[in-house]
Design an enzyme around this catalytic site. Structure first.
Site, PDB file in Angstrom:
ATOM      1  N   HIS A 198      19.968  51.428 -11.325  1.00 22.37           N
ATOM      2  CA  HIS A 198      18.499  52.175 -11.269  1.00 22.37           C
ATOM      3  C   HIS A 198      18.439  53.385 -12.363  1.00 22.37           C
ATOM      4  CE1 HIS A 198      14.684  53.209  -9.420  1.00 22.37           C
ATOM      5  NE2 HIS A 198      15.136  54.793  -9.844  1.00 22.37           N
ATOM      6  N   GLU A 199      19.511  54.167 -12.307  1.00 23.58           N
ATOM      7  CA  GLU A 199      19.563  55.158 -13.085  1.00 23.58           C
ATOM      8  C   GLU A 199      19.667  55.087 -14.514  1.00 23.58           C
ATOM      9  OE1 GLU A 199      18.710  58.333 -12.169  1.00 23.58           O
ATOM     10  OE2 GLU A 199      18.658  57.160 -10.135  1.00 23.58           O
ATOM     11  N   HIS A 222      16.661  54.150 -16.094  1.00 25.54           N
ATOM     12  CA  HIS A 222      15.761  54.901 -16.568  1.00 25.54           C
ATOM     13  C   HIS A 222      16.145  55.439 -18.036  1.00 25.54           C
ATOM     14  CE1 HIS A 222      13.315  56.039 -13.160  1.00 25.54           C
ATOM     15  NE2 HIS A 222      14.536  56.267 -12.432  1.00 25.54           N
ATOM     16  N   GLU A 224       9.358  54.240 -11.730  1.00 23.97           N
ATOM     17  CA  GLU A 224      10.355  53.750 -10.695  1.00 23.97           C
ATOM     18  C   GLU A 224      10.010  52.460 -10.497  1.00 23.97           C
ATOM     19  OE1 GLU A 224      12.451  55.846  -8.576  1.00 23.97           O
ATOM     20  OE2 GLU A 224      12.116  56.459 -10.468  1.00 23.97           O
TER      21      GLU A 224
END
Length: 264
Positions: A124-125, A128, A182
């Protein structure tokens, strides 16, 4: 209209993004902010000295980065690195532009994630960064006036004031992500993890743990990562689609991510 169009970009999922700051500027300023922060943490003895934790983070992150480079081959030029921060009270992780990452030991100790769940966090990071969310948050901060004092970063000139840009990049890490960003990071991150050989069902169990942890106080992770009620349902719905990547045969290579820690 021309100016408005020039300030827009398109994310990997096709979403329109406000871009007053270029990705290269975000990468340069993030690098400066990261080096300054890691240097400070080293001096304060706040980098993990647990070789098992450091190796686990390195291995999982390396597998994810290998798949990130398949999605974005140009990211091979980034200096992928991860700091393992020794802070048992902080449940958090982040990734700046250019692949500069950090994870706090509090996330590992409090959530007790499996490797599959930890891969969802780091995937997930990484997402980004792949979707250029640092530059987007820096741009939103500039447009709203939050980053004006710290930023002279709308230009790519060599004479750019990097001190202000680094402050803006550091600010971007602490600002909340939009719901759209997100959702985008969830979608990209779960695919990265599945392609790297990590069970997509772990995305749901991870958020179940995160929600339980929030019952004893809001984790730092949720201050920058909004937690809509339907997040688990959306991730669960992605599971069948991601399963085909998860079960693909073949080796999952490990990219040599630089690990910032106290381990020698």
């Amino acid at each position: 209209m021309t100016c408005l169009l020039a300030a827009c970009a398109t994310s990997p999922t096709g979403r329109r993004q406000l871009m007053l700051v270029s990705e290269q500027t975000a990468i340069q300023s993030s690098a400066q902010a990261y080096v300054q922060e890691v240097g400070k943490l080293k001096q304060e003895g706040k980098l993990s000295d647990d070789p098992a934790v450091v190796e686990r983070v390195r291995r999982i992150t390396g597998r994810l980065v290998s798949q990130a480079l398949v999605m974005r081959p140009d990211a091979a030029d980034w200096k992928w690195s991860v700091a393992v921060i020794d802070d048992p009270d902080t449940v958090n992780a982040w990734c700046m532009a250019g692949g500069r990452m950090a994870i706090y030991t509090g996330l590992i100790e409090k959530l007790q994630p499996t490797d599959d769940e930890l891969a969802q966090v780091m995937g997930h990071e990484i997402a980004h960064a792949l979707a250029n969310h640092t530059a987007e948050k820096m741009s939103v901060a500039m447009a709203s006036g939050l980053g004006v004092a710290a930023v002279g970063v709308a230009s790519d000139n060599k004479g750019i004031a990097m001190t202000g840009a680094a402050a803006a990049a550091a600010l971007a890490v602490t600002l909340p992500n939009s719901r759209a960003a997100e959702t985008e990071a969830d979608r990209i991150g779960i695919e990265l993890a599945a392609r790297a050989g990590y069970d997509p069902d772990a995305a749901v169990s991870l958020w179940q743990k995160m929600n339980r942890e929030s019952g004893s106080g809001v984790p730092q992770f949720l201050s920058t990562h909004p937690n809509p009620q339907n997040r688990q349902q959306k991730l669960a719905a992605l599971g069948p689609e991601m399963a085909r990547y998860y079960v693909q045969p073949g080796d999952r290579p490990i990219y040599p991510v630089i690990t910032e820690s106290a381990v020698r």
